[in-house]
Design an enzyme around this catalytic site. Structure first.
Site, short mmCIF file in Angstrom:
data_model
loop_
_atom_site.label_atom_id
_atom_site.label_comp_id
_atom_site.label_asym_id
_atom_site.label_seq_id
_atom_site.Cartn_x
_atom_site.Cartn_y
_atom_site.Cartn_z
N ASP A 537 29.11 11.93 45.17
CA ASP A 537 28.10 11.71 46.20
C ASP A 537 27.85 10.20 46.26
O ASP A 537 27.28 9.61 45.33
CB ASP A 537 26.82 12.47 45.79
CG ASP A 537 25.73 12.35 46.85
OD1 ASP A 537 25.75 11.41 47.65
OD2 ASP A 537 24.82 13.22 46.83
N HIS A 538 28.28 9.59 47.35
CA HIS A 538 28.23 8.13 47.43
C HIS A 538 26.80 7.61 47.54
O HIS A 538 26.56 6.40 47.42
CB HIS A 538 29.07 7.65 48.62
CG HIS A 538 29.75 6.34 48.36
ND1 HIS A 538 29.25 5.37 47.53
CD2 HIS A 538 30.92 5.83 48.84
CE1 HIS A 538 30.04 4.32 47.50
NE2 HIS A 538 31.07 4.57 48.29
#
Ligand code: CAO
Length: 565
Positions: A537-538
């Site tokens: 999850d950036h």
């Protein structure tokens, strides 16, 4: 001195009754004159009815679904304005009916040119009297060239700031040309389309559009006498609007009530949604300005049925504040060949809805790495040979689970979940693994992996996988995971993008190991390489951290002794 006054439905033109589809105020609200109180709808138009006076709402006399008519009491307000008394018994002046409305009857969509006798002819169908508005926007075109339309059939939907309305055809015939396009601003007399009309189906032509009824002055203290419209069909506009009419947004802004985000849809779409019990606030609009179309409602229902629940994401728009997507394509597959229809399993419906949400809501990035597992695979085989009599078979998955926990300890941000603006960091190590079952994907969770050895993990993995295949996992055995592994290595593949299992922030995808020539500085060596695909999850993890985490995993798998360091 304060006084209680009744606010009533004004003259609503040609309609005996309209249905209340929204009540915009509640008891205790402080409202201002002109503020919209309710939205009512006929089969062709919807409109908001504003207050004729301000004050505090004491009683709301109607509810959604009620049928109301001119003179029906909407609510009682306590007003301290002296002049409010004058409005007590007066139905709000028609001027205050919220919107100029579509012609109640198709007479308003006037055929501009009559058909010559004895032959079919082309007629222009034009915009009828649209009340007090100079221009309205075309938001829907309901017919196309070649369509056969009947008199009264809706041709286009137009919209003002307060109302949307469908404009019906004044005659039946075949559409030869459509003269408007979405987004056009049109006014009375503008040509909508050309219609080829057979002599017999041509109505008595109306040479000019129906004149508008006279607008009553705003806040007229006495019931306004609606001017009879010189309408050939006897129809008059549903209501007219004073030129001084304030915008609905301004009215709301002034009032002590929250601005409501009313769904943007035409009357026929609202009616259709009501029939199906669809809450339009949950439907993603694919039309201009995110307007909800019939197809959007159909797609919503289809998806809700398929997933067994409400659609989790609503579109926001093409202005950068969100996203909007096209409706799902509807194809008659039978046209192309033989088909059969098989319902999705319960697990597929549930996991599909979760996967969809996760894919749409989490900015995924996948980091690919290759681990040299030549020695580890040899060790694994040796272990299994030594434990031939035991029922525990060690697969690469057990090592991966153990290595991942070492990674989570070294990189705590991977053992976390987003909670609004906070990151919840977990001090426990529960690892989920995707298991393929005849009914679909499930993710059992092995708890407290940090306290367990490889053999324990291997046994638990195989037990949980067997329970998953038999459909015997309890919900608690699929909860509490910190990080998931999706291993497709037993099946094949070189790389893939696993979807993060929210609210986790990363997932490891494992593909099939294969012998590769690896340069050792002097020569190519045959090495068993295992592809590792780490989706993260950036919002929580940046690319450098992900590369470090994956490289660390690869280093552990290449030399498992490092796990004790
Ligand atoms: N490379 C090469 N071979 C591999 C491998 C890899 N990365 N991983 C496993 N194998 C081998 C095993 O060693 C075993 O070989 P042998 O039979 O010769 O011993 C064989 O493949 C089968 O392994 P397995 O699948 O029974 O066992 P596992 O522990 O590797 O996996 C489980 C267990 C439950 C994860 C697996 O059965 C499964 O369901 N995988 C699918 C997961 C999935 O669907 N993911 C996608 C999710 S998103 O749609």
């Amino acid at each position: 001195m304060s006084k209680t006054i009744e606010i009533k439905v004004p003259d609503i033109g040609d309609f005996d009754e309209v249905e209340v589809i929204e009540v915009l105020v509640a008891v205790g609200d402080t409202i201002t004159a002109e503020q919209s109180l309710i939205t009512v709808e006929s089969d062709k138009a919807s409109m908001e009815i504003p207050a004729s006076a301000g004050g505090v709402v004491k009683v709301v006399s109607i509810k959604v679904g009620d049928k109301v008519q001119e003179g029906s009491v909407i609510l009682e307000v306590e007003s301290d304005k002296a002049d409010a008394a004058a409005q007590d018994t007066a139905p709000a002046a028609p001027a205050q009916a919220a919107a100029p409305e579509a012609p109640a009857k198709p007479a308003a969509a006037t055929a501009a040119a009559p058909a010559p006798a004895g032959a079919s002819s082309t007629q222009g169908v034009v915009v009828p009297d649209i009340g007090d508005f100079d221009e309205v926007e075309v938001i829907e075109i309901l017919v196309a060239v070649g369509d056969t339309v009947t008199a009264e059939q809706s041709l286009i939907t137009v919209e003002s700031d307060k109302a949307s309305m469908e404009i019906p055809s004044s005659a039946g015939g075949v559409v030869k040309a459509v003269a408007v396009k979405l987004g056009d601003k049109i006014g009375q007399g503008a040509k909508i389309l050309d219609l080829e009309v057979a002599e017999s189906s041509s109505p008595a032509p109306a040479p000019t559009p129906a004149p508008a009824p006279q607008a009553a002055p705003a806040a007229a203290p006495a019931p306004a006498a609606p001017a009879p419209a010189a309408d050939p069909d006897g129809a008059k506009a549903l209501a007219s609007t004073p030129p001084s009419r304030v915008s609905p947004t301004a009215a709301f802004a002034d009032a002590d009530v929250p601005l409501r985000n009313l769904p943007h849809a035409s009357p026929s779409v609202r009616k259709f949604a009501r029939e199906l019990g669809v809450d339009l606030t949950r439907v993603m609009g694919s039309g201009p300005k995110n307007r909800i179309t019939l197809d959007d409602v159909r797609a919503h229902v289809k998806q809700a049925l398929a997933t067994g629940g409400p659609i989790p994401v609503s579109g926001v728009g093409s202005d950068g504040s969100g996203f909007s997507v096209l409706g799902w394509p509807k194809v008659d597959f039978k046209k192309f060949g033989e088909i059969e229809t098989r319902p999705l399993s319960r697990i597929k419906k549930i996991s599909g809805a979760n996967l969809h949400r996760n894919w749409v809501m989490i900015p995924h990035v996948t980091n690919n790495e290759a681990a040299d597992i030549t020695e580890l695979e040899a060790f694994r085989k040796q272990l299994n040979a030594e434990n031939k009599k035991s029922d525990i078979k060690v697969t690469m998955l057990a090592f991966l689970i153990k290595a991942v926990v070492a990674g989570l300890k070294k990189f705590p941000d991977f053992n976390a979940s987003l909670d609004g603006d906070n990151l919840i960091l977990k001090h426990y190590y529960h690892i989920g693994f995707a298991a393929d079952t005849p009914n679909g994907l499930v993710v059992p969770v092995i708890r407290d992996v940090d306290t367990k050895g490889i053999l324990d993990i291997a046994k638990e993995t195989s037990d949980l996988a067997a329970m998953a295949r038999d459909g015997k996992l309890s919900p608690s055995q699929m909860q509490g995971g910190c990080f998931s592994i999706s291993s497709l290595g037993g099946i094949g593949g070189t790389d893939f993008t696993p979807i993060i299992n929210a609210p986790e922030v990363a997932i490891l995808g494992v593909s099939r190991s294969s012998m590769q020539p690896v340069w050792d500085g002097g020569a190519f060596q045959p090495r068993l390489m295992l592809p590792l695909s780490l989706s993260y999850d950036h919002r929580v993890i940046d690319g450098a951290s992900a590369a470090r985490f994956n490289a660390y995993l690869a280093s552990l798998l290449a030399d498992f002794r490092r796990i004790v360091l």
